[in-house]
Design an enzyme around this catalytic site. Sequence first.
Site, PDB file in Angstrom:
ATOM      1  N   LYS A  47       0.850  -1.195   0.000  1.00  0.00           N
ATOM      2  CA  LYS A  47       0.000   0.000   0.000  1.00  0.00           C
ATOM      3  C   LYS A  47       0.875   1.230   0.000  1.00  0.00           C
ATOM      4  O   LYS A  47       1.857   1.302   0.743  1.00  0.00           O
ATOM      5  CB  LYS A  47      -0.877  -0.009   1.268  1.00  0.00           C
ATOM      6  N   LYS A  62       4.735   2.676   8.297  1.00  0.00           N
ATOM      7  CA  LYS A  62       3.529   3.465   8.571  1.00  0.00           C
ATOM      8  C   LYS A  62       2.286   2.581   8.722  1.00  0.00           C
ATOM      9  O   LYS A  62       1.517   2.725   9.659  1.00  0.00           O
ATOM     10  CB  LYS A  62       3.320   4.462   7.411  1.00  0.00           C
ATOM     11  N   LYS A 101       5.528   2.026  -3.001  1.00  0.00           N
ATOM     12  CA  LYS A 101       5.476   3.418  -3.464  1.00  0.00           C
ATOM     13  C   LYS A 101       5.972   3.461  -4.888  1.00  0.00           C
ATOM     14  O   LYS A 101       6.716   2.589  -5.335  1.00  0.00           O
ATOM     15  CB  LYS A 101       6.386   4.272  -2.576  1.00  0.00           C
ATOM     16  N   SER A 107      -7.403   5.728   3.572  1.00  0.00           N
ATOM     17  CA  SER A 107      -7.367   4.816   2.425  1.00  0.00           C
ATOM     18  C   SER A 107      -7.892   3.441   2.807  1.00  0.00           C
ATOM     19  O   SER A 107      -8.610   2.796   2.044  1.00  0.00           O
ATOM     20  CB  SER A 107      -5.929   4.652   1.914  1.00  0.00           C
TER      21      SER A 107
HETATM   22  N1  GLU Z   1       0.698   8.939  -0.135  1.00  0.00           N
HETATM   23  C1  GLU Z   1       0.168   8.836   1.189  1.00  0.00           C
HETATM   24  C2  GLU Z   1       1.281   8.480   2.159  1.00  0.00           C
HETATM   25  O1  GLU Z   1       2.418   8.718   1.908  1.00  0.00           O
HETATM   26  C3  GLU Z   1      -1.033   7.920   1.266  1.00  0.00           C
HETATM   27  C4  GLU Z   1      -0.769   6.480   0.948  1.00  0.00           C
HETATM   28  C5  GLU Z   1      -2.024   5.632   0.863  1.00  0.00           C
HETATM   29  O2  GLU Z   1      -3.088   6.101   1.209  1.00  0.00           O
HETATM   30  O3  GLU Z   1      -1.887   4.486   0.432  1.00  0.00           O
HETATM   31  O4  GLU Z   1       1.040   8.024   3.236  1.00  0.00           O
END
Ligand code: GLU
Length: 434
Positions: free
Chosen positions: A83, A107, A119, A367
């Site tokens: 994710k 995270k 990512k 999300s």
């Molecule tokens: N781009 C956001 C982050 O860095 C959200 C990632 C997501 O919702 O998957 O946490």
Amino acid sequence: MAIITVTPSKSVKNVLVKGMMDNVMEQFNNAADHINLHPNIRKILSITNNEIIVHFPVKMDNGEVEIFTGYRVQHNNALGPYKGGLRYHPTVDIDAARALAMWMTWKTSLAGLPYGGGKGGIQLDPSKYSEGELERITRRFTFALADNIGPEHDIPAPDVNTNSQTMAWIADTYMSTRPPAERTANQHVVTGKPEGSGGLEGRDRATGYGVFLNIKFWIENKNETLQGKKFIVQGFGNVGYWAAHFLEEQGAKLVAVQDAFGSLENQNGIKVEDLFNYSKAKKGSIVDFPEASPLDTESFFTTECDICIPAALGNQITKENASTIKAKLIAEGANGPTNVEGEKILLERGITIIPDILCNSGGVVGSYFEWLQNRNGEMWQLDEVITKLDKKMRESFNKVYEYSETEGIGLRTAAYCIAIKRIEKAYVQRGIFP
Ligand code: GLU
């Protein structure tokens, strides 16, 4: 005849993200040492599972064809599908994608979600392309990624310079290229979609709201309130704007802002909605906002304030500026905004850092709610989203705060320790195939 050009040039590469991998690895190793992480698990987590690099052609408005390079790095999926966001920026390269994917693993683990970390993105400056070109770039990138993404495998989301429209294009392209019977059931291949297309009410503000909550929790722990507190924000995009919006609502005062185009200061307070409306009309730029004075780039972090919110790119607070920062609290809205050397100086000066993997986790928690909503065929209401988000953020903050107090370590290392331990447990329970 179509002309093929390769974009962008190497000279713009890595200006802001140099050393991101070094940072994330040093942060990881500090925590791994602290919890005495099993060497085998340290080996596994020190490297990414999969790295996908795609080069793909897109027809430009003028009829020429341009070749783009897109990335998707899948760091770890011990706890669930990969994710994390997709960013469109000249600094996107394999190292940045690796580091950002690792940050996502920590995270999602810290937040207690059933996800791993990934990512990616495309190395480009989106301001140089028309809406139609960006749509074709996004759709062709999705097509190139093919089955490397999927609602139960790897679920992208918005990040720097991507938004709900980008996600709608990805979802539509992904669904359109599935076998007929699977088309509509795959909406949750991405999160952060527009509300009319499976998106979650409140996902837009979830990251900024989470940043605000973390600041509020920290201030309350000190028996203080946000009333009259001065804050500065670097980056006035989705994260910076919403964090500022909620802080202002509680009586705090925005005194300086910086975006990619310039910096502003007004010690009497900059009205967040006025600046937001102004920048919207100026294609996202805050420059020349009439109710503040221009500030030179270097002076931004030295502005007199209580709270500093870096909500733009990585490696912004370094040994070059950490000793001049006036804030007592750094709330990391961006991923990796403080490098290891900068952090050392801040901690020595008694400045608290609410680390990215905690501070900006409201986005990925939002999300997760969207993913559940789609998967279960539900329609969640905003108040329900906010209540659930409040609860999750409170739990994470308390866990990290308490661990940091009992262990006598900084909030970042505490957050990492909690995140890594959860992944370690999964590996210990399952063992290593074969
Ligand atoms: N781009 C956001 C982050 O860095 C959200 C990632 C997501 O919702 O998957 O946490």
